[in-house]
Scaffold this motif. Structure first.
Motif, PDB file in Angstrom:
ATOM      1  N   LEU A 119      34.051  10.050 100.839  1.00  0.00           N
ATOM      2  CA  LEU A 119      34.551   8.923 100.039  1.00  0.00           C
ATOM      3  C   LEU A 119      35.537   9.402  98.975  1.00  0.00           C
ATOM      4  N   ILE A 120      35.364  10.670  98.561  1.00  0.00           N
ATOM      5  CA  ILE A 120      36.332  11.265  97.639  1.00  0.00           C
ATOM      6  C   ILE A 120      36.734  12.626  98.190  1.00  0.00           C
ATOM      7  N   GLY A 151      40.054  12.472  93.985  1.00  0.00           N
ATOM      8  CA  GLY A 151      40.645  11.167  94.263  1.00  0.00           C
ATOM      9  C   GLY A 151      39.877  10.534  95.418  1.00  0.00           C
ATOM     10  N   THR A 152      40.151   9.252  95.680  1.00  0.00           N
ATOM     11  CA  THR A 152      39.442   8.574  96.764  1.00  0.00           C
ATOM     12  C   THR A 152      40.170   8.766  98.086  1.00  0.00           C
ATOM     13  N   THR A 153      39.491   8.439  99.175  1.00  0.00           N
ATOM     14  CA  THR A 153      40.039   8.603 100.519  1.00  0.00           C
ATOM     15  C   THR A 153      40.159   7.242 101.195  1.00  0.00           C
ATOM     16  N   VAL A 210      37.626   5.751  91.543  1.00  0.00           N
ATOM     17  CA  VAL A 210      38.548   4.739  92.060  1.00  0.00           C
ATOM     18  C   VAL A 210      39.582   4.350  90.998  1.00  0.00           C
ATOM     19  N   TYR A 211      39.105   4.096  89.778  1.00  0.00           N
ATOM     20  CA  TYR A 211      40.012   3.555  88.768  1.00  0.00           C
ATOM     21  C   TYR A 211      40.659   4.607  87.874  1.00  0.00           C
ATOM     22  N   LYS A 212      40.156   5.836  87.931  1.00  0.00           N
ATOM     23  CA  LYS A 212      40.688   6.862  87.027  1.00  0.00           C
ATOM     24  C   LYS A 212      41.322   8.031  87.771  1.00  0.00           C
ATOM     25  N   ASP A 224      47.651   4.899  99.887  1.00  0.00           N
ATOM     26  CA  ASP A 224      48.745   5.791  99.487  1.00  0.00           C
ATOM     27  C   ASP A 224      49.925   5.722 100.446  1.00  0.00           C
ATOM     28  N   GLU A 225      50.347   4.525 100.790  1.00  0.00           N
ATOM     29  CA  GLU A 225      51.502   4.340 101.682  1.00  0.00           C
ATOM     30  C   GLU A 225      51.279   4.903 103.078  1.00  0.00           C
ATOM     31  N   LYS A 226      50.008   5.099 103.424  1.00  0.00           N
ATOM     32  CA  LYS A 226      49.721   5.529 104.786  1.00  0.00           C
ATOM     33  C   LYS A 226      48.875   4.467 105.462  1.00  0.00           C
TER      34      LYS A 226
END
Lengths: 170, 229, 170
Positions: free
Chosen positions: A128-129, A145-147, A98-100, A59-61
């Motif tokens: 993990l999420i 969401g995922t981490t 991951v995908y949704k 996420d841009e981090k």
């Protein structure tokens, strides 16, 4: 000289942050042109590939983490299992998130056709999420969401390196 | 996860997918209708104490709809949608099943990163939260702890409300022995969940298959009269 | 190739340790000759001189730290981060540590039902909690407790004076 300086500054920030930091945070702290910073950061990502560090992007981090190829050694040092076992259900659920993402529990359950409360709890505790917000729908259900930990756990540098969903023929 | 004989399945869709792949069929309505009987006989082997049994029964009911369409072609649009749903759902599920096995392969490489260690502050400081005292922290803690038992209670309730296929079969057989004849509505009128009604219907189908009973229904959605043979 | 490998391994260990580690710990983990490791470590110390990392040696232990010349930048970054009040999840974690100490990360996570590495880090940076030892359990996990300063702030003289929490079992 200035370039070297910039690189050194970025390295210091990545190290003391110890968590994912955004390009914006780096830029604001250093007070330099964002294009320059991005260029240096990309340079570091390349440079670290044959060192013991790796930069993980989510996420841009950016997170400074250990190199994938030293996984077994690091696990031994930390006195930890290289990887805790994830059940097939947990892995299946993780793949859906991951995908949704962002996705609610009900949406995951409608894909899997079965109850997911227990696996979601396991994935949450493992980091993990995570909860990423609430859906604007009746009951305002939690969105998952995922981490960045999901990426370090799987050993990939960025989400784009994961298998592509579109490439699957059904 | 659910164990069926020597294999384990992650859920009803996993079982369905497995049956379709075993027969080397594509995912479509025709193949779903074809494996319905296999599915029904597989779920009878499910350990009856399994809390996910209801999920398997929901899919069973959808398959039965699908199969009954071959006999009764007139279905409401709602039912049509439900059948298409199952097909789409299964295709979608298959994608994620495939992705999760690719994840497994990635994991098997034993290559992963570790996050940096938790470091002490690079600058030595003490920055307490404003206005926080022992009482406040105690309240926060109690709230955190109170969330655990809630989760366990919810699971207990799930287990309690479960009725198994075997039990239902026994009950219906008992009824037939005692009174030779009963109505379907009368045996499901006390059902607590939709799952119980489905399970009773499945038990009835099983009895027809074993030629233990004959059934009679005057028109669609009317009560079914069950007669011992 | 082997040298590079060794260097990469040492870098990974220094990063994930997050605290000073001894030459012996590094040598035992990697399973290489101590002279070789020392040589590589010295090489790294030299190499980092014009980067953003620095290896600081204290009491025969080595710590990967940020470069002194970036100290001001680092302080600016951390101050920026610390300006914020503690989040609800950080406060909850703090409450658990205060009343349940000494406690491991896994124990905190099983109460909160979510990963806690990030909040623990925030609490440590702010000087509220610290590592107080290792639990005698498989993997010898780190135990966390409040700092003396935090206890004083709460008006507690010593840990034993905290209200007992036995009735609320984990």
């Amino acid at each position: 000289m200035k370039q070297k300086n910039l690189k050194s500054q970025i390295e210091s920030l990545l190290l003391v942050a110890g968590k994912p930091i955004s390009l914006k945070e780096i830029t604001n702290t250093i007070g330099e042109n964002v294009v320059e910073i991005q260029k240096e950061l990309n340079g570091l990502i390349e440079e670290y590939r044959d060192r013991g560090f790796r930069i993980i992007k989510k996420d841009e981090k950016y997170l400074l983490a250990s190199a994938q190829e030293n996984a077994e050694l690091v696990a031994k040092f930390l006195n930890e299992e290289l990887r805790y076992e994830l059940s097939a259900s947990a892995l299946e659920t993780l793949a859906i998130v991951v995908y949704k993402q962002p996705i609610t529990r009900a949406e995951i359950e409608s894909i899997r056709g079965t109850d997911c409360s227990r696996v979601l709890r396991v994935l949450m505790i493992r980091g993990l999420i995570e909860e990423v917000g609430r859906k604007e729908a009746p009951g305002r259900p939690i969105l998952y969401g995922t981490t960045v930990k999901m990426l370090t756990y799987l050993g990939v540098e960025k989400e784009e390196d994961l298998p592509k969903m579109e490439e699957l023929a059904v | 996860m659910i164990a069926v004989k020597d294999k384990t399945f992650e859920g009803p869709l996993d079982l369905l997918l497995n049956l379709i792949e075993k027969e080397k069929l594509d995912i479509c309505q025709i193949s779903l209708a074809r494996i319905t009987n296999d599915y029904l006989s597989e779920i009878q082997k499910i350990d009856t104490s399994n809390e996910n049994l209801a999920d398997f029964l929901i899919v069973a009911s959808k398959l039965l709809y699908l199969k009954s369409r071959a006999i009764l072609p007139v279905l409401s649009t709602e039912e049509e949608e439900e059948i298409e749903d199952l097909e789409t759902q299964l295709k979608e599920y298959k994608k994620f099943k495939e992705l999760s096995s690719q994840f497994s392969e990635i994991l098997d490489k034993n290559q992963r990163s570790f996050e940096p260690g938790i470091r002490n502050s690079d600058i030595n400081l003490f920055l307490p939260p404003l206005g926080v005292d022992l009482n406040y922290l105690m309240n926060v803690l109690q709230e955190a702890l109170s969330r655990i038992p809630k989760l366990e209670k919810a699971e207990e309730k799930r287990v309690e409300s479960k009725v198994t296929l075997e039990e239902t079969l026994d009950r219906l057989q008992g009824l037939i022995k005692k009174s030779k004849k009963f109505s379907f509505k009368s045996v499901v009128k006390n059902a607590k969940t939709k799952g119980e009604i489905i399970i009773t219907f499945l038990a009835l189908l099983e009895m027809i298959k074993r030629k233990m009973v004959s059934v009679e229904q005057n028109k669609n959605f009317a009560d079914i009269t069950v007669q011992g043979l």
